[in-house]
Write a protein that holds these residues in place. Sequence first.
Motif, PDB file in Angstrom:
ATOM      1  N   VAL B  61       0.850  -1.211   0.000  1.00 49.66           N
ATOM      2  CA  VAL B  61       0.000   0.000   0.000  1.00 49.66           C
ATOM      3  C   VAL B  61       0.879   1.254   0.000  1.00 49.66           C
ATOM      4  O   VAL B  61       0.619   2.211  -0.741  1.00 49.66           O
ATOM      5  CB  VAL B  61      -0.975  -0.023   1.210  1.00 49.66           C
ATOM      6  CG1 VAL B  61      -1.660   1.323   1.383  1.00 49.66           C
ATOM      7  CG2 VAL B  61      -2.014  -1.126   1.023  1.00 49.66           C
ATOM      8  N   ASN B  62       1.951   1.218   0.803  1.00 55.29           N
ATOM      9  CA  ASN B  62       2.843   2.387   0.853  1.00 55.29           C
ATOM     10  C   ASN B  62       3.524   2.627  -0.498  1.00 55.29           C
ATOM     11  O   ASN B  62       3.736   3.778  -0.900  1.00 55.29           O
ATOM     12  CB  ASN B  62       3.917   2.212   1.936  1.00 55.29           C
ATOM     13  CG  ASN B  62       3.332   2.318   3.322  1.00 55.29           C
ATOM     14  OD1 ASN B  62       2.213   2.789   3.502  1.00 55.29           O
ATOM     15  ND2 ASN B  62       4.071   1.863   4.321  1.00 55.29           N
ATOM     16  N   ASN B  65       1.027   4.212  -2.761  1.00 55.74           N
ATOM     17  CA  ASN B  65       0.813   5.601  -2.333  1.00 55.74           C
ATOM     18  C   ASN B  65       2.009   6.495  -2.688  1.00 55.74           C
ATOM     19  O   ASN B  65       1.857   7.697  -2.892  1.00 55.74           O
ATOM     20  CB  ASN B  65       0.486   5.664  -0.832  1.00 55.74           C
ATOM     21  CG  ASN B  65      -0.996   5.379  -0.591  1.00 55.74           C
ATOM     22  OD1 ASN B  65      -1.853   5.810  -1.363  1.00 55.74           O
ATOM     23  ND2 ASN B  65      -1.299   4.646   0.467  1.00 55.74           N
ATOM     24  N   GLU B  66       3.195   5.887  -2.757  1.00 52.56           N
ATOM     25  CA  GLU B  66       4.370   6.629  -3.241  1.00 52.56           C
ATOM     26  C   GLU B  66       4.153   7.027  -4.711  1.00 52.56           C
ATOM     27  O   GLU B  66       4.475   8.149  -5.116  1.00 52.56           O
ATOM     28  CB  GLU B  66       5.614   5.723  -3.112  1.00 52.56           C
ATOM     29  CG  GLU B  66       6.922   6.389  -3.491  1.00 52.56           C
ATOM     30  CD  GLU B  66       7.404   7.368  -2.427  1.00 52.56           C
ATOM     31  OE1 GLU B  66       6.964   7.268  -1.270  1.00 52.56           O
ATOM     32  OE2 GLU B  66       8.211   8.253  -2.780  1.00 52.56           O
ATOM     33  N   VAL B  68       1.245   7.466  -6.135  1.00 52.35           N
ATOM     34  CA  VAL B  68       0.218   8.524  -6.122  1.00 52.35           C
ATOM     35  C   VAL B  68       0.889   9.876  -5.854  1.00 52.35           C
ATOM     36  O   VAL B  68       0.616  10.874  -6.533  1.00 52.35           O
ATOM     37  CB  VAL B  68      -0.850   8.245  -5.034  1.00 52.35           C
ATOM     38  CG1 VAL B  68      -1.776   9.449  -4.859  1.00 52.35           C
ATOM     39  CG2 VAL B  68      -1.667   7.003  -5.382  1.00 52.35           C
ATOM     40  N   PHE B  69       1.802   9.881  -4.890  1.00 52.81           N
ATOM     41  CA  PHE B  69       2.486  11.134  -4.525  1.00 52.81           C
ATOM     42  C   PHE B  69       3.334  11.650  -5.688  1.00 52.81           C
ATOM     43  O   PHE B  69       3.291  12.845  -6.024  1.00 52.81           O
ATOM     44  CB  PHE B  69       3.362  10.887  -3.290  1.00 52.81           C
ATOM     45  CG  PHE B  69       4.133  12.095  -2.856  1.00 52.81           C
ATOM     46  CD1 PHE B  69       3.493  13.150  -2.213  1.00 52.81           C
ATOM     47  CD2 PHE B  69       5.493  12.202  -3.101  1.00 52.81           C
ATOM     48  CE1 PHE B  69       4.188  14.275  -1.819  1.00 52.81           C
ATOM     49  CE2 PHE B  69       6.205  13.323  -2.713  1.00 52.81           C
ATOM     50  CZ  PHE B  69       5.542  14.363  -2.068  1.00 52.81           C
ATOM     51  N   ASP B  72       0.941  13.006  -8.331  1.00 49.69           N
ATOM     52  CA  ASP B  72       0.197  14.218  -7.966  1.00 49.69           C
ATOM     53  C   ASP B  72       1.108  15.443  -7.851  1.00 49.69           C
ATOM     54  O   ASP B  72       0.699  16.557  -8.147  1.00 49.69           O
ATOM     55  CB  ASP B  72      -0.529  13.973  -6.631  1.00 49.69           C
ATOM     56  CG  ASP B  72      -1.800  14.801  -6.516  1.00 49.69           C
ATOM     57  OD1 ASP B  72      -2.309  15.260  -7.559  1.00 49.69           O
ATOM     58  OD2 ASP B  72      -2.295  14.989  -5.398  1.00 49.69           O
ATOM     59  N   VAL B 114      -5.755   8.546  -9.778  1.00 48.98           N
ATOM     60  CA  VAL B 114      -5.711   7.693  -8.587  1.00 48.98           C
ATOM     61  C   VAL B 114      -5.371   8.589  -7.414  1.00 48.98           C
ATOM     62  O   VAL B 114      -4.367   9.309  -7.437  1.00 48.98           O
ATOM     63  CB  VAL B 114      -4.659   6.573  -8.738  1.00 48.98           C
ATOM     64  CG1 VAL B 114      -4.612   5.724  -7.484  1.00 48.98           C
ATOM     65  CG2 VAL B 114      -4.970   5.715  -9.959  1.00 48.98           C
ATOM     66  N   LYS B 115      -6.217   8.555  -6.391  1.00 51.96           N
ATOM     67  CA  LYS B 115      -6.006   9.461  -5.263  1.00 51.96           C
ATOM     68  C   LYS B 115      -5.386   8.774  -4.057  1.00 51.96           C
ATOM     69  O   LYS B 115      -4.773   9.421  -3.229  1.00 51.96           O
ATOM     70  CB  LYS B 115      -7.334  10.104  -4.875  1.00 51.96           C
ATOM     71  CG  LYS B 115      -7.894  10.995  -5.989  1.00 51.96           C
ATOM     72  CD  LYS B 115      -9.303  11.425  -5.681  1.00 51.96           C
ATOM     73  CE  LYS B 115      -9.873  12.267  -6.815  1.00 51.96           C
ATOM     74  NZ  LYS B 115     -11.326  12.440  -6.672  1.00 51.96           N
ATOM     75  N   ALA B 116      -5.584   7.469  -3.935  1.00 52.68           N
ATOM     76  CA  ALA B 116      -4.997   6.747  -2.797  1.00 52.68           C
ATOM     77  C   ALA B 116      -5.068   5.251  -3.037  1.00 52.68           C
ATOM     78  O   ALA B 116      -5.984   4.756  -3.692  1.00 52.68           O
ATOM     79  CB  ALA B 116      -5.749   7.091  -1.505  1.00 52.68           C
ATOM     80  N   ALA B 117      -4.084   4.533  -2.483  1.00 56.16           N
ATOM     81  CA  ALA B 117      -4.154   3.072  -2.408  1.00 56.16           C
ATOM     82  C   ALA B 117      -4.712   2.728  -1.030  1.00 56.16           C
ATOM     83  O   ALA B 117      -4.376   3.383  -0.047  1.00 56.16           O
ATOM     84  CB  ALA B 117      -2.770   2.469  -2.594  1.00 56.16           C
ATOM     85  N   THR B 118      -5.571   1.710  -0.974  1.00 65.78           N
ATOM     86  CA  THR B 118      -6.266   1.419   0.284  1.00 65.78           C
ATOM     87  C   THR B 118      -6.016  -0.027   0.734  1.00 65.78           C
ATOM     88  O   THR B 118      -5.514  -0.857  -0.033  1.00 65.78           O
ATOM     89  CB  THR B 118      -7.789   1.604   0.115  1.00 65.78           C
ATOM     90  OG1 THR B 118      -8.306   0.473  -0.619  1.00 65.78           O
ATOM     91  CG2 THR B 118      -8.134   2.885  -0.631  1.00 65.78           C
ATOM     92  N   LEU B 137      -7.774   0.889  -5.455  1.00 71.09           N
ATOM     93  CA  LEU B 137      -7.293   2.271  -5.537  1.00 71.09           C
ATOM     94  C   LEU B 137      -8.493   3.208  -5.549  1.00 71.09           C
ATOM     95  O   LEU B 137      -9.450   2.995  -6.296  1.00 71.09           O
ATOM     96  CB  LEU B 137      -6.484   2.472  -6.824  1.00 71.09           C
ATOM     97  CG  LEU B 137      -5.305   1.520  -7.038  1.00 71.09           C
ATOM     98  CD1 LEU B 137      -4.690   1.739  -8.421  1.00 71.09           C
ATOM     99  CD2 LEU B 137      -4.256   1.705  -5.957  1.00 71.09           C
TER     100      LEU B 137
END
Lengths: 480, 139
Positions: B61-62, B65-66, B68-69, B72, B114-118, B137
């Motif tokens: 997940v991290n 999310n990396e 995504v960062f 973005d 994609v705004k976040a992985a969950t 996601l």
Amino acid sequence: MNGRIERLDEFRLRIPPSYKPGMNGPAVIYADAAIEKDLEDPALEQAANTATLPGLVGAALAMPDIHSGYGFPIGGVAAFDARDGVISPGGVGYDINCGVRLIATSLEAGTAAKRLEDLSHRLYAGIPAGVGAGGGIRVDRREQEAPLTGGAAWAVKNGLGRPEDLGAIESGGAMPGADPDAVSARAMERGRGQLGTLGSGNHFLEVQEVTDVYDEDAARAFGLFRGQLTVMLHTGSRGFGHQVCTDFVEVMRAAAARYGIALADPQLAAAPFRSTEGQRYFGAMQAAANYAWANRQALTGLTREIFEKAFGMGAKALDMRLVYDVAHNIAKLEEHEVGGKKLALVVHRKGATRAFGPGHPELPAEYAPYGQPVIIPGDMGRASYLLAGTRRAMAETFGSSCHGAGRLMSRGEAVRRARGRRIADELAGKGVRVRCSGRETLSEEMPEAYKDVENVVGVVAGAGIARRVARFRPLAVIKG
Amino acid sequence: MLEISAESGDATLKAGADSAEGLFRELALGFSSLSRGGAEVRPLERRRVSLSASDGESLLVNFLNELVFLLDTQGFLPAGLEGFVSLTGNACRLEAELPGETAVPGLRRDGMLVKAATYHGLKLERRDGLWRAEVTLDL
């Protein structure tokens, strides 16, 4: 879930605490027979899971626009005792303080009709929207904390609104406990350049006409009349809020294990509200809530400027007064009467709207006799509503109601069903001009992809947790 | 092996590979495929990523999310993954370089953000010599 769910009355269903081990109360779902047919089992399971969190007061609630979320269902409301209950990022959602605002104008839709085409072009060109939209307000690094504490007032101070706007925003457009020190550098980075942007997906700016007024006195107090041109705006805290949620889901996963909180779903990760982790999340969440209010206020400022140019009228003549602004992804520390006692509760509303009843001290004086304005966007082809909060909502739902129509179809299904159709032309045939930047957005967001808002509003009105004030039809829609 | 499906407000990536590195590479490519909207992502530049987590799920997940960062804040999308991923024990780790590209043409018009992985419905397992993952996601 069939056979384990009981019908309480025409508008309410109940999942008993015996449904699964660890439930600290029942789950109550606001749904009539028509809504019940479309209820998804995973969303009902999530409502039951929510009831397993420590410190639940009363029931885990779900509004008629309930659908499956992460951890909590979307459309969920849950209150936890502030003394020994929890706070959960999953109970707020990723887009912290995603919300809606309604702006009135002095114009009648009929007389403004010939300018609508030009207006929709100008709005599409002037409102930054879409995937990874840039074009927002660049805030100097040293100034970046100011909107996190100031919220909408920060935007007003920077010329993007009027001081009187603040009184027409839930919480005055800023929660006082925002803690920028609890916000990660990553969240700050993602938030930079996104203030004053609409985003993508279901976020929108819509020019509307008031088609029906159900409560003349309330509508007059809210400054609305039949045939009036209005604007509805739906957006939130953009990448900033998402990063705050992402950061704290990780923190809360570890904290839950440390505090011995059993999680029915990892996205329910939570910590005691009074713990260090709970308080840091609450501080960061309030900063994100304030960012969202600053964002909606900045977009309001841009919208007013565009209207003034499009209609060649001054601000005074256009009278674009903010009717109200509501959050629908938030946790708040509120006092509610439960069993004859006043309790401090951490009320989580995820895809649900605060709906305080008449006389509540947090309402603007001119609205207080009628209850809080509750803004319910529908879909871009049918209708939206303005409701008012009730005393029954205070007694039954911690002063909460629904937040929208709720999705009926997945994005993929909507795109498949729209294949071969010209959605923009279909909407134009109904008198709705739509402009959007994403190729698939129109298909994903077509009206049939959503439940009919009439049914959702029918349930909350029938159950008495909100009452109808006015109905709106879309005229021009700007989407990301 | 990579499957992508877009659901109501989210998307699911299902991936499989015979190594942990291969699995994360497939997930990175799936993330780009979803985000780029059909445009090609070329290996024109590189980003270094270094992550650790107490379990494999958290590392996965991290990692997403990396991505995504990076997307973005820099508009960066990966075209692959080169490096080391450990998914065993309680000190999971990723040390990798991502070849990829910023400002992919068509991203704004055709891509999904994609705004976040969950952790919603998250699956990570090793079975029959194959690492498999399923991750949701938020869009």
